[in-house]
Enzyme design. Structure first.
Site, PDB file in Angstrom:
ATOM      1  N   TYR A 175       0.834  -1.204   0.000  1.00  0.00           N
ATOM      2  CA  TYR A 175       0.000   0.000   0.000  1.00  0.00           C
ATOM      3  C   TYR A 175       0.872   1.259   0.000  1.00  0.00           C
ATOM      4  O   TYR A 175       1.713   1.425   0.886  1.00  0.00           O
ATOM      5  CB  TYR A 175      -0.893  -0.073   1.252  1.00  0.00           C
ATOM      6  CG  TYR A 175      -1.657   1.170   1.632  1.00  0.00           C
ATOM      7  CD1 TYR A 175      -2.523   1.780   0.736  1.00  0.00           C
ATOM      8  CD2 TYR A 175      -1.539   1.722   2.908  1.00  0.00           C
ATOM      9  CE1 TYR A 175      -3.234   2.899   1.099  1.00  0.00           C
ATOM     10  CE2 TYR A 175      -2.253   2.841   3.284  1.00  0.00           C
ATOM     11  CZ  TYR A 175      -3.097   3.430   2.380  1.00  0.00           C
ATOM     12  OH  TYR A 175      -3.801   4.545   2.755  1.00  0.00           O
ATOM     13  N   ASP A 235      -1.668  -6.171   9.276  1.00  0.00           N
ATOM     14  CA  ASP A 235      -2.729  -5.266   8.890  1.00  0.00           C
ATOM     15  C   ASP A 235      -3.862  -6.136   8.351  1.00  0.00           C
ATOM     16  O   ASP A 235      -3.719  -6.767   7.315  1.00  0.00           O
ATOM     17  CB  ASP A 235      -2.168  -4.328   7.816  1.00  0.00           C
ATOM     18  CG  ASP A 235      -3.220  -3.435   7.201  1.00  0.00           C
ATOM     19  OD1 ASP A 235      -4.366  -3.897   7.047  1.00  0.00           O
ATOM     20  OD2 ASP A 235      -2.908  -2.286   6.849  1.00  0.00           O
ATOM     21  N   ILE A 281      -7.118  -5.053   7.831  1.00  0.00           N
ATOM     22  CA  ILE A 281      -8.271  -4.164   7.680  1.00  0.00           C
ATOM     23  C   ILE A 281      -9.262  -4.623   6.614  1.00  0.00           C
ATOM     24  O   ILE A 281     -10.360  -4.115   6.537  1.00  0.00           O
ATOM     25  CB  ILE A 281      -7.850  -2.705   7.391  1.00  0.00           C
ATOM     26  CG1 ILE A 281      -7.120  -2.586   6.051  1.00  0.00           C
ATOM     27  CG2 ILE A 281      -6.976  -2.157   8.498  1.00  0.00           C
ATOM     28  CD1 ILE A 281      -6.866  -1.141   5.659  1.00  0.00           C
ATOM     29  N   LYS A 334     -12.859  -0.272   5.777  1.00  0.00           N
ATOM     30  CA  LYS A 334     -13.061  -1.145   4.629  1.00  0.00           C
ATOM     31  C   LYS A 334     -14.161  -2.163   4.913  1.00  0.00           C
ATOM     32  O   LYS A 334     -15.045  -2.360   4.107  1.00  0.00           O
ATOM     33  CB  LYS A 334     -11.756  -1.889   4.309  1.00  0.00           C
ATOM     34  CG  LYS A 334     -10.539  -1.000   4.259  1.00  0.00           C
ATOM     35  CD  LYS A 334     -10.611   0.047   3.162  1.00  0.00           C
ATOM     36  CE  LYS A 334      -9.352   0.911   3.152  1.00  0.00           C
ATOM     37  NZ  LYS A 334      -9.412   2.000   2.196  1.00  0.00           N
TER      38      LYS A 334
END
Lengths: 549, 492
Positions: free
Chosen positions: B150, B235, B237, B276
């Site tokens: 990302y 992560d 998410i 998200k």
């Protein structure tokens, strides 16, 4: 590599620590010393005996160096910036035993081995900072909060700057107007617009809210100044607004001059993650704790001698915790000083709308407005937590004249944006200027009344306060009640107030006041009925103190 | 007159650590200067660079309408106002923490429990990542991060903390899987350069790949960090966007409780967010869940810099405590994502032969346009990207902005628009390909030689029957007609 690290970070398993409860450094030193003593006793020699202390000294020196600087042999050429806390290991040491262990361990499998784990150097410093009376007091209130009916012997909150005096007005407004204020979300009236509240929004706040906030700021700080919405960056609370400015204006190792006494939270906001220093500039009771330029100048020069670069001055106006206002004259000379030294001014004006005295509040923005010169060095921190009594809603404001700072702050705001539904709600509230004006007036009136009542309560006990013109505190001189005129004496009294009288107050030392015996009492969390209870509790303590003295 | 020069600002303020000068954000700017609107600006740029989940807005909207109390700012809910407005404890409302902990467990199939007292709030996942970097590393220390990653990690992890990112190179030859060898290699490289590695950061499900890590890979990562005694930041998410029932989604929270793994939980940290999975980034809810007491305590103190508004905490607590709603929402959201992803990637493949990496999660596909590059260079990738923005009028994100080691890959988000906009995007791509015959040819060739990356629909195990039904309905509905064949299009 692994070995170097082991010697560097020293984080023993907490379990082990609980048992022994001795700082690790000592233990390690002991381990080495003991066999040496064996040698001495075995051979007996007097000479050797006298050599031991010297050896011990060198050993300590060696251990200390070895621990602090494991990279002696492996310099890191690429290190772009010095660590914010280079002596990470030593800072981690003292508070280890005090760490509370969470029960949630039970959620994990019991087999999990625990070896020392390395975290950043700032962790130790931050955890230690949270053990000051200011934070300890807040925790005690949470554990055992006073309630007239349910828990009459609980701790009364006088340490947290929140204003409960006028919440009824806001509640009333909401009941009448805000039915759809949130859900409208920028859509047509009465139409729920999910994309207006749920989607990504500009990180530095919705333009509508900026417009509304600038209107409110003019209302609060004097109608003469018009605040320009595009000079506003909105962020989650004044805490993060201050930190963002600290990040923008200073590098690790640089410093801000901050007149004392100052709000205990500034250490967190300015220093914790930025590695920026605060240089306290003492103000004295003989000057009514007002800011003196010569003291600023002295502090500036001392810092220069130490090789520390001062990047700005951080003031709070109305001052927190003393409650006095900076007059126009002082503000001008402050600006002159900043110009002369070529540094920034960060003016924290979060209590601007909570003034109740006879003196006039003058915003730094007004001075700059007239001055035209040097706007680029002036930055104002504002928020809705105090003046609109909505600390839970987390709305902080940076108002700056410096485009570069605004651009950087806008990007930084991504780390701490305000939730969109809250923004919509506040936009419609602040645009109702009739309501806000009414709120400001009534709130000021109520603040004045509470302040006077609290003041006269303390007066009955012979405790004098500095005259305050704004904010939520009484700044009280209790030096007559402390046993020794020192920080120790002050903290003893704090301990009694906290643990015997069950009052969470903030001792002056937490605000870096250099004169012992001053305490700040936040009176806006109380109702009028509470005041006699508080005064009575103080009376009891003051009597025991007086009898001791 | 003195003038304040740039020198008087910090490195943070004057550097471009914010990372906004990358194609990733340039694309956003291109979109913002000429955004598509079905009526007002039908020729505008369609935003496919924003990983936003809008497919279930109506579900949330309904709930909000039916639960006016939740927002505390309605006549029905105002009684809770006083308490909420003044609430500024950085621990967060206890009902909020409990609801989030329960939600996190639910999203992970209730295979693990989360302790509400370990939930630490932050300003979105952005704030959460920065916070964990502040807690774990000193300036100059590094995190290993598998590529492609990302783009904003460069901002989140590095900008204010002074921490470095060391990329772990993953390759298309094995579908960008993270391997132990690649990680070892990156770690060794750091050691040789005298850089202290403090942790490994992984995204699972991966952004931008849309893939999940299997149990074995996760285990090997956990073993790796334990051997080196460094942190593992996961992560997660996109956990609830896993729209395929096979393979199962595995959270690191499960791995560390497994029998056959020796793990020091002090090394494990999860970053979570509701942006998200629930589709409301505007609420700015980020979560740090650390198994390390010191890190948790410190992060909690730091959360003062990015607290979630108490009004929003209350609203979310009410919403997530409604278990019936949450169950329904999660299922519905997965179904709609599955349908959208299938439809979109099939549209790309069937009509113009564009393939995507096989994925089972996320709000995007990882599109393979290598065949469209004249030369396999990042310059050509940028050139193609410019064409896509300027001519095709789509904002997609080039692989180079994700630090992808191979040129020609693009991340395309598909969940932030309605069916019509998606159809239009497909049409634009189709028209573009057909207009450029050489491109069409090269893609044609590719069709016949498709290898491991080939979309294999039959293998995609859409478990629920309902999902299939919805797919059918979605495809047959007159509102989103089946795309016409390229030949037909060519004639008109």
């Amino acid at each position: 590599m692994t070995l170097t690290r082991l010697s560097r970070t020293w984080e023993p398993q907490p379990e082990e620590n609980k048992k022994t409860n001795t700082p690790t450094s000592k233990r390690t030193a002991m381990r080495v010393i003991v066999p040496l003593q064996g040698v001495v006793q075995g051979r007996g020699g007097l000479v050797l005996g006298s050599v031991i202390p010297v050896l011990f000294y060198f050993l300590q020196l060696y251990l200390k160096r070895h621990r602090n600087d494991p990279n002696d042999n492996q310099p890191e050429p690429n290190d772009p910036a010095p660590s914010t806390s280079p002596s990470s290991s030593t800072e981690n040491l003292p508070e280890l035993p005090g760490l509370a262990r969470s029960l949630s361990r039970t959620l994990l499998s019991p087999r999990s081995p625990r070896v020392p784990v390395y975290v950043s150097g700032r962790v130790g410093a931050i955890l230690k900072d949270s053990e000051t009376p200011y934070f300890v007091g807040l925790k005690k209130v949470k554990e055992d909060p006073y309630d007239e009916l349910v828990n009459p012997n609980g701790v009364i909150q006088l340490g947290l700057a929140e204003n409960k005096l006028s919440l009824d007005l806001i509640k009333e407004w909401l009941a009448e107007n805000a039915g759809k204020a949130i859900l409208d979300g920028g859509g047509k009236r009465g139409e729920l617009s999910m994309s207006g509240i749920a989607s990504y929004q500009p990180s530095d706040g919705l333009m509508e809210l900026k417009v509304a906030v600038s209107g409110f700021m003019s209302q609060v700080m004097g109608k003469a100044i018009s605040f320009i919405p595009s000079q506003i960056v909105l962020t989650a609370g004044a805490t993060s607004a201050t930190e963002m400015l600290s990040f923008c204006l200073a590098d690790t190792g640089n410093a801000f001059l901050v007149p004392t006494p100052y709000h205990p939270g500034f250490n967190r906001d300015v220093k914790w993650r930025t590695g920026v220093e605060i240089i306290p500039v003492p103000c004295r009771s003989t000057d009514n704790f007002s800011l003196s330029i010569s003291a600023l100048d002295r502090a500036f020069n001392q810092a220069k001698k130490r090789g520390v670069k001062v990047r700005g001055i951080l003031i709070s106006n109305p001052s927190n915790p003393v409650g006095n206002l900076l007059d126009r004259e002082t503000l001008y000379s402050l600006l002159d000083f900043a110009r002369e030294k070529n540094i920034h001014i960060v003016s924290n004006e979060i209590f601007a709308g909570s003034t109740y005295g006879s003196e006039e509040f003058v915003s730094m923005a007004e001075i700059v407005d007239l001055e035209e010169l040097d706007r680029n060095r002036v930055h104002i921190v504002y928020g809705l937590s105090k003046d609109l009594s909505l600390p839970g809603f987390r709305v902080g404001v940076i108002y700056s004249f410096n485009e570069k700072v605004l651009a950087a702050a806008k990007n930084l705001a991504r780390f701490s944006s305000i939730s969109a539904p809250t923004q919509h709600l506040l936009t419609s509230m602040l645009l109702d200027t009739e309501f806000t004006q009414n709120f400001i007036n009534i709130n000021r009136e109520r603040l004045r009344r509470m302040y006077n009542e609290f003041l006269s309560g303390l007066k009955q006990l012979g405790i004098k306060c500095r005259k305050s013109n704004g904010g939520f505190y009484c700044w009280a001189d209790m030096s007559g009640l402390i046993r020794t005129y020192s920080e120790k004496g002050e903290l003893e009294l704090w301990d009694k107030l906290m643990n015997v009288a069950k009052l969470n107050v903030t001792p002056g030392s937490c605000c870096h006041c250099i004169e012992p015996g001053w305490f700040s009492f936040c009176f806006t969390t109380l109702t009028e009925k509470d005041i006699p209870v508080v005064i009575e509790r103080i009376r009891k303590i003051s009597e025991t103190c007086k009898s001791h003295n | 007159m003195f003038r304040l020069s740039c020198k008087l600002l910090s490195k943070v303020a004057t550097s471009d650590g914010h990372g906004e000068n990358s194609p990733y954000f340039d694309g956003w700017k291109a979109y913002e200067s000429d955004p598509y609107h079905p009526i007002n600006n039908p020729e505008g740029v369609i935003q496919m660079g924003l990983a936003e989940n809008q497919l279930c807005f109506d579900v949330i909207q309904n709930w909000l309408m039916n639960n006016p109390k939740a927002s505390i700012c309605t006549p029905e809910g105002v009684d809770a106002f006083k308490e909420i407005a003044i609430f500024q404890d950085y621990h967060g409302l206890s009902e909020f923490r409990e609801a989030v902990a329960k939600f996190m467990a639910k999203v992970r199939g209730n295979n693990v429990k989360f302790d509400p007292d370990r939930i630490v709030m932050s300003g979105g996942a952005t704030g959460a990542h920065e916070m964990i970097a502040f807690c774990l590393a000193d300036p100059g220390d590094a995190f290993l991060v598998p590529t492609p990653y990302y783009p904003a990690f460069d901002r989140d992890l590095k900008w204010r903390t002074g921490v470095q990112i060391i990329p772990v190179v993953c390759k298309s030859s094995n579908n960008f899987k993270v391997t132990r060898e690649a990680i070892e290699g990156a770690y060794k490289g750091a050691e040789e350069a005298n850089i202290r590695v403090q942790g490994l950061l992984i995204t699972n499900p991966s952004n931008p790949l849309g893939t999940t890590l299997d149990r074995e890979t996760l285990k090997s990562l956990v073993r790796f960090v334990n051997e080196k005694n460094i942190h593992l930041v996961c992560d997660e998410i996109y956990a609830a966007t896993v729209f395929m029932s096979e393979p199962n989604y595995v959270s690191v929270a499960e791995i560390i409780e497994e029998e056959d793994i020796e793990c020091n939980p002090d090394l494990i940290h999860i970053v979570y967010s509701l942006s998200k999975d629930m589709g409301f980034p505007g609420f700015r809810v980020g979560i740090v869940y650390s198994y390390n007491d010191r890190v948790m305590n410190c992060a909690r103190k730091m959360s003062s810099f990015g607290l979630v508004s108490s009004q929003t905490q209350h609203m979310i607590a009410s919403m997530l405590s409604d278990e019936e709603f949450v169950d329904k929402f999660i299922t519905e959201s997965k179904t709609r994502l599955a349908v959208r992803q299938q439809y979109f990637s099939m549209g790309l493949y069937d009509q113009v032969g564009i393939r995507c990496l096989k994925s089972n999660a996320g709000l995007f596909v990882w599109m393979d346009l290598r065949k469209l590059l004249k030369e396999q260079t990042f310059e050509d990738e940028m050139a193609l990207w410019k064409v896509i923005i300027d001519e095709v009028r789509l904002n997609v994100s080039p692989g180079s902005s994700f630090h992808c080691s191979e040129p020609g890959w693009f991340r395309v988000c598909f969940a932030n628009m309605d069916d019509k906009a998606m159809e239009l995007a497909l049409t634009r791509i189709r028209n573009f390909v057909l207009k450029n015959k050489d491109i069409a040819l090269s893609l044609k060739k590719q069709c016949w030689h498709s290898s491991n990356l080939r979309l294999n629909l039959s293998s995609r195990n859409l478990s629920s029957r309902r999902m299939e039904e919805i797919m059918l309905v979605g495809m047959m509905s007159p509102h989103s007609p089946l795309p016409q064949s390229p030949l037909l299009q060519a004639r008109t």
